[in-house]
Design an enzyme around this catalytic site. Structure first.
Site, PDB file in Angstrom:
ATOM      1  N   HIS A 168       0.854  -1.198   0.000  1.00  0.00           N
ATOM      2  CA  HIS A 168       0.000   0.000   0.000  1.00  0.00           C
ATOM      3  C   HIS A 168       0.885   1.241   0.000  1.00  0.00           C
ATOM      4  O   HIS A 168       1.987   1.228   0.578  1.00  0.00           O
ATOM      5  CB  HIS A 168      -0.903   0.054   1.240  1.00  0.00           C
ATOM      6  CG  HIS A 168      -2.128  -0.802   1.160  1.00  0.00           C
ATOM      7  ND1 HIS A 168      -2.635  -1.478   2.249  1.00  0.00           N
ATOM      8  CD2 HIS A 168      -2.954  -1.086   0.120  1.00  0.00           C
ATOM      9  CE1 HIS A 168      -3.722  -2.131   1.893  1.00  0.00           C
ATOM     10  NE2 HIS A 168      -3.935  -1.917   0.611  1.00  0.00           N
ATOM     11  N   CYS A 260      -2.119   2.384   9.341  1.00  0.00           N
ATOM     12  CA  CYS A 260      -3.039   1.337   8.898  1.00  0.00           C
ATOM     13  C   CYS A 260      -4.206   1.169   9.871  1.00  0.00           C
ATOM     14  O   CYS A 260      -5.308   0.783   9.472  1.00  0.00           O
ATOM     15  CB  CYS A 260      -2.306   0.000   8.761  1.00  0.00           C
ATOM     16  SG  CYS A 260      -1.119  -0.084   7.418  1.00  0.00           S
TER      17      CYS A 260
END
Length: 270
Positions: A168, A260
């Site tokens: 990511h 996250c």
């Protein structure tokens, strides 16, 4: 000039967190998470963020959805709109209706991306100044960037992610203010490196050990930066910040860090 966003977050308790499957290089079912330690680390992170001046909203956890704790992947907030994710891996697809329900119930309008490409929310889309820096290839599709730009009427700059460990973009890029960002250039293709060089006046490139300890996956609240770890070198480069280290090594077992575990709710609201 400090970030105009990052003072309000959505988080989900770690009550059902665990490494129950393997969908990134960090995950191994042979290295399970410690439930009590995971929950304690999550609670400490919440306390740290609130102590730094952030408001934290809580989304209830759901059994059999262990990665729901990583709310950054729920979608992207842009003002009063919420763009929900469409997960690449079926193991996480069950999270989607729970996120949609929470945002709809709490007053956001739902903005779907045209043709519903794979898109993993703020994990792969971070604002910098008046643009969005977005990652693709490993989890999100390039088509999602075109759709996002059109849906939100914002410029989206694409970075191709080339290292599966940094699956990511929020593992490789962390806006600090309107001039600086923590960066992991080796995780991007050459075009992506040129893009960041062109739009970030003062990038701070991480050393390999800093990158692999997810220093780029940090949360900035004004002049406070909450990090999973911080080297002496990096601390000196961030001397104008109040650096608060909040270990989340249980979540590193699933490939997640501080950012996250949070989803900014005030992006695009200014």
């Amino acid at each position: 000039m400090s970030l105009a966003w990052g003072h309000r977050y959505l988080m989900c308790p770690a009550e059902h967190f665990g490494v129950l499957y393997e969908i990134n290089p960090w995950m191994s079912r042979e290295v399970p998470a410690d439930p009590s330690r995971s929950l304690a680390q999550w609670e400490t992170l919440v306390e740290t963020l609130r102590d730094a001046g952030a408001e934290v909203e809580i989304l209830g956890s759901v059994d059999d959805l262990p990665d729901m704790v990583f709310t950054a992947n729920a979608g992207l907030v842009w003002g009063e709109r919420f763009v929900p994710s469409r997960f690449t891996h079926p193991e996480r697809a069950g999270e989607e209706p729970h996120y949609r329900r929470w945002f709809r119930t709490n007053g956001w309008s739902i903005t779907e991306l045209h043709n519903r490409p794979h898109f993993e929310g703020a994990g792969d889309a971070l604002p910098f100044r008046d643009r969005i820096i977005a990652g693709y290839r490993i989890r999100s599709e390039f088509e999602a960037h075109t759709a996002l730009a059109k849906a939100l009427n914002v410029e989206v700059l694409s970075l191709e992610l080339v290292d599966p460990r940094f699956y990511h973009v929020d593992l490789t890029f962390c806006p600090l203010d309107d001039r600086r960002a923590l960066c992991v250039p080796s995780a991007w293709d050459s075009y992506g490196r040129d893009v960041v060089k062109a739009v970030v006046p003062e990038p701070i490139d991480l050393e390999p050990d800093e990158a692999l300890s997810f220093c780029a996956n940090s949360v900035v609240i004004g002049d406070v930066i909450v990090m999973p770890s911080c080297s002496d070198r990096l601390r000196s480069l961030l001397s104008d910040f109040d650096v608060r280290v909040c270990p989340v090594d249980e979540f590193l077992k699933a490939g997640g860090g501080v950012r996250c575990l949070t989803l900014a709710l005030d992006v695009g609201a200014h």
